[in-house]
Design a protein around this motif. Sequence first.
Motif, PDB file in Angstrom:
ATOM      1  N   GLU A   7       0.827  -1.202   0.000  1.00  0.00           N
ATOM      2  CA  GLU A   7       0.000   0.000   0.000  1.00  0.00           C
ATOM      3  C   GLU A   7       0.865   1.258   0.000  1.00  0.00           C
ATOM      4  OE1 GLU A   7      -2.503  -0.278   3.380  1.00  0.00           O
ATOM      5  OE2 GLU A   7      -3.784  -1.867   2.557  1.00  0.00           O
ATOM      6  N   ASP A   9       3.899   1.476  -1.173  1.00  0.00           N
ATOM      7  CA  ASP A   9       4.565   1.576  -2.476  1.00  0.00           C
ATOM      8  C   ASP A   9       3.633   2.154  -3.531  1.00  0.00           C
ATOM      9  OD1 ASP A   9       6.924   0.604  -1.509  1.00  0.00           O
ATOM     10  OD2 ASP A   9       6.515  -1.481  -2.070  1.00  0.00           O
ATOM     11  N   ASP A  10       2.343   1.832  -3.418  1.00  0.00           N
ATOM     12  CA  ASP A  10       1.373   2.275  -4.426  1.00  0.00           C
ATOM     13  C   ASP A  10       0.816   3.670  -4.135  1.00  0.00           C
ATOM     14  OD1 ASP A  10       1.707  -0.156  -5.655  1.00  0.00           O
ATOM     15  OD2 ASP A  10      -0.021  -1.094  -4.692  1.00  0.00           O
ATOM     16  N   ALA A  11       1.103   4.200  -2.970  1.00  0.00           N
ATOM     17  CA  ALA A  11       0.534   5.499  -2.581  1.00  0.00           C
ATOM     18  C   ALA A  11       1.106   6.612  -3.448  1.00  0.00           C
ATOM     19  CB  ALA A  11       0.826   5.779  -1.109  1.00  0.00           C
ATOM     20  N   THR A  12       0.263   7.583  -3.759  1.00  0.00           N
ATOM     21  CA  THR A  12       0.696   8.747  -4.532  1.00  0.00           C
ATOM     22  C   THR A  12       1.353   9.749  -3.603  1.00  0.00           C
ATOM     23  OG1 THR A  12      -1.159   8.444  -6.062  1.00  0.00           O
ATOM     24  CG2 THR A  12      -0.053  10.603  -6.061  1.00  0.00           C
ATOM     25  N   PRO A  13       2.589  10.144  -3.887  1.00  0.00           N
ATOM     26  CA  PRO A  13       3.261  11.092  -2.989  1.00  0.00           C
ATOM     27  C   PRO A  13       2.557  12.444  -2.997  1.00  0.00           C
ATOM     28  CG  PRO A  13       4.528  10.779  -5.012  1.00  0.00           C
ATOM     29  CD  PRO A  13       3.431   9.760  -5.032  1.00  0.00           C
ATOM     30  N   VAL A  14       2.554  13.096  -1.857  1.00  0.00           N
ATOM     31  CA  VAL A  14       1.940  14.411  -1.718  1.00  0.00           C
ATOM     32  C   VAL A  14       2.962  15.466  -2.130  1.00  0.00           C
ATOM     33  CG1 VAL A  14       0.902  16.066  -0.129  1.00  0.00           C
ATOM     34  CG2 VAL A  14       0.456  13.609   0.141  1.00  0.00           C
ATOM     35  N   THR A  15       2.585  16.276  -3.095  1.00  0.00           N
ATOM     36  CA  THR A  15       3.461  17.356  -3.546  1.00  0.00           C
ATOM     37  C   THR A  15       2.741  18.689  -3.378  1.00  0.00           C
ATOM     38  OG1 THR A  15       2.659  17.082  -5.815  1.00  0.00           O
ATOM     39  CG2 THR A  15       4.665  15.902  -5.210  1.00  0.00           C
TER      40      THR A  15
END
Length: 276
Positions: A7, A9-15
């Motif tokens: 989970e 690894d699949d998470a979208t990083p917060v930018t």
Amino acid sequence: LERKARELDDATPVTPVEGQPRRLPYFCSGCPHNTSTRLPDGAVGLAGIGCHSMAMWMNRHTQKPVQMGGEGANWIGAAPFTDTRHVFQNMGDGTFSHSGLLAIRAAVLSGVNITYKILANDAVAMTGGQPIEGALDTDSIVRQVLAENVERVVVVTDDPARTQVSVHDVPVVPRAELPRVQAELAKVPGTTVIVYEQVCAAEKRRRRKRGRMSESTQRPVINPAVCEGCGDCSVQSNCVSVLPLETPMGLKRRIDQSNCNKDFSGVDGFCPSFVL
């Protein structure tokens, strides 16, 4: 654990969104580093591992750090190739206890001109405020660095009445003397040491809440009728508890009492508006 790892690894990083306000990490209100990381005009400082490394982005002429325990070792290699004759090196007491003493030993043996500022804050603040391994205190630090044959040692403290040093010829001076001490040690050839003693502000707050440290009977307040909004209190204290205050008479200053740790360094500003 494997499912949780997938989970992550699949998470979208917060930018950050373009144009969104950003705020750099900063020292806590009343942090000892607000004072201890200051440098004389024209001096160069080297950062280390710890909260004090944030001085790098506070216009304090502090260069990037090296690995823990390597503080000052980079200057040993660089010193012969620069016109700079002396540098200050910040080092936390946790790093000193961990491996920093070895870097000081290397500096002494190399003969470079460097002043270590060992910041004795009584806590490993960067990782949660743990106590220093071995209950290392200022007197122990002084005796250890003297055993490594440093040229001079001076203890700077926010409370000279509290600070006890068993070596009789090591001076203990109030923190207001830091500029003078730094200027003097910068002229001493070889390795010198300033032990700057002041309890971590966050740890002080915890101890007060738990009844392990006495609460101050005073707190700083800015009288807005007197304040002229010059901002010198912010310059002197470098404290995030000094906030802007919009008034019909223009922008002034106030103290955020909810996070003030009663360091009182803002009172050093050239201003009659403070009330204690």
